[in-house]
Design a protein around this motif. Sequence first.
Motif, short mmCIF file in Angstrom:
data_model
loop_
_atom_site.label_atom_id
_atom_site.label_comp_id
_atom_site.label_asym_id
_atom_site.label_seq_id
_atom_site.Cartn_x
_atom_site.Cartn_y
_atom_site.Cartn_z
N ALA A 190 -26.23 91.84 -91.12
CA ALA A 190 -25.39 92.31 -90.02
C ALA A 190 -24.29 93.23 -90.53
O ALA A 190 -23.98 94.26 -89.91
CB ALA A 190 -24.79 91.11 -89.28
N MET A 191 -23.68 92.88 -91.67
CA MET A 191 -22.63 93.72 -92.23
C MET A 191 -23.16 95.08 -92.64
O MET A 191 -22.51 96.12 -92.41
CB MET A 191 -21.98 93.02 -93.42
CG MET A 191 -21.10 91.85 -93.04
SD MET A 191 -20.17 91.23 -94.46
CE MET A 191 -19.31 89.85 -93.74
N LEU A 192 -24.33 95.10 -93.26
CA LEU A 192 -24.92 96.38 -93.66
C LEU A 192 -25.21 97.25 -92.45
O LEU A 192 -24.99 98.47 -92.48
CB LEU A 192 -26.20 96.13 -94.46
CG LEU A 192 -26.02 95.56 -95.87
CD1 LEU A 192 -27.37 95.15 -96.46
CD2 LEU A 192 -25.33 96.57 -96.78
N GLN A 193 -25.70 96.64 -91.38
CA GLN A 193 -25.99 97.41 -90.17
C GLN A 193 -24.70 97.93 -89.53
O GLN A 193 -24.65 99.07 -89.06
CB GLN A 193 -26.77 96.54 -89.18
CG GLN A 193 -28.20 96.27 -89.61
CD GLN A 193 -28.94 95.39 -88.63
OE1 GLN A 193 -28.45 94.35 -88.22
NE2 GLN A 193 -30.14 95.81 -88.25
N LEU A 194 -23.66 97.11 -89.51
CA LEU A 194 -22.38 97.56 -88.95
C LEU A 194 -21.77 98.68 -89.78
O LEU A 194 -21.20 99.63 -89.24
CB LEU A 194 -21.40 96.39 -88.86
CG LEU A 194 -21.64 95.40 -87.71
CD1 LEU A 194 -20.74 94.19 -87.86
CD2 LEU A 194 -21.39 96.08 -86.36
N MET A 195 -21.91 98.59 -91.10
CA MET A 195 -21.40 99.66 -91.97
C MET A 195 -22.15 100.96 -91.70
O MET A 195 -21.55 102.04 -91.69
CB MET A 195 -21.53 99.26 -93.43
CG MET A 195 -20.53 98.21 -93.88
SD MET A 195 -20.79 97.69 -95.60
CE MET A 195 -20.62 99.25 -96.47
N GLU A 196 -23.46 100.87 -91.48
CA GLU A 196 -24.24 102.07 -91.20
C GLU A 196 -23.81 102.69 -89.87
O GLU A 196 -23.66 103.91 -89.76
CB GLU A 196 -25.73 101.74 -91.17
CG GLU A 196 -26.59 102.96 -90.90
CD GLU A 196 -28.07 102.63 -90.84
OE1 GLU A 196 -28.86 103.56 -90.62
OE2 GLU A 196 -28.43 101.45 -91.00
#
Length: 262
Positions: free
Chosen positions: A195-201
């Motif tokens: 989820a964090m990686l997707q939010l960062m993207e």
Amino acid sequence: MRSAIFVHAIFISNDMRLNSWFDPSWRKRMLLTLKSNKYKSNMVHMLLGVSLQICLTKNSTLEPVLTLYINPFGGSHSESWYIPVNENNFPDWQATKLDLPFECYNWTLTLGNKWKTFFETIHIYLRSRIKTQTGVNDSLYYEPLEVTDPARNLGYMKINSIQVFGYSMHFDPEAIRDLILQLDYPYTQGSQDTAMLQLMEIRDRVNRLSPPGQQRLDLFSCLLRHRLKMTASEVVRIHATLQAFSSRLLNTMDYETTKLCS
């Protein structure tokens, strides 16, 4: 222009009406807004260009001076950014004379894919100036109110039309809320990191469309504040969580942004 990339907007102004003559000696303020938070909450919009058809009375010595500010996802005027027309390789207004009874021109600012950006509301400020020729390629400009010579023909001005060109994209606020929820309540082991990686993207893709400058504007916070209706403290917490996660990743360099939305 194809209707697929023509965005209809609502025109609002207490200073003037379209297709009506007015005294251009004073600054006029107008805005175009899409009211997406009320009518199109599942869409975000990209700005590709702005065009105004402006007419002057015959032999007028005036010319318009346009200044634009952009709200990317809504909010107050203080949460808008200034379009740096003709600065640092940014496009300039192009005037095209029209075959109409008065001195009418299409004033067009074309951003294209290189300078496209999110928009919800466009604030338009119109001033006028007098152009006097002092040499072959030299022009001096004065605010009309500073000129007291009655021989100068200030004339009148009217705006026949204002158009905003761009396109709309589907936006799913619930999907982003679901990712944010997993920051505190992960569904499975490892889903929090995903989820964090997707939010960062998402954050990086949104901020990449900020205007030119030494530092990017934090458009992602504006998205959270105005489209997801999050509080300022919630937005701060999300940013801190993403920054802490980014600092633990190898070969990842975070970047500073300038705050735009409160």
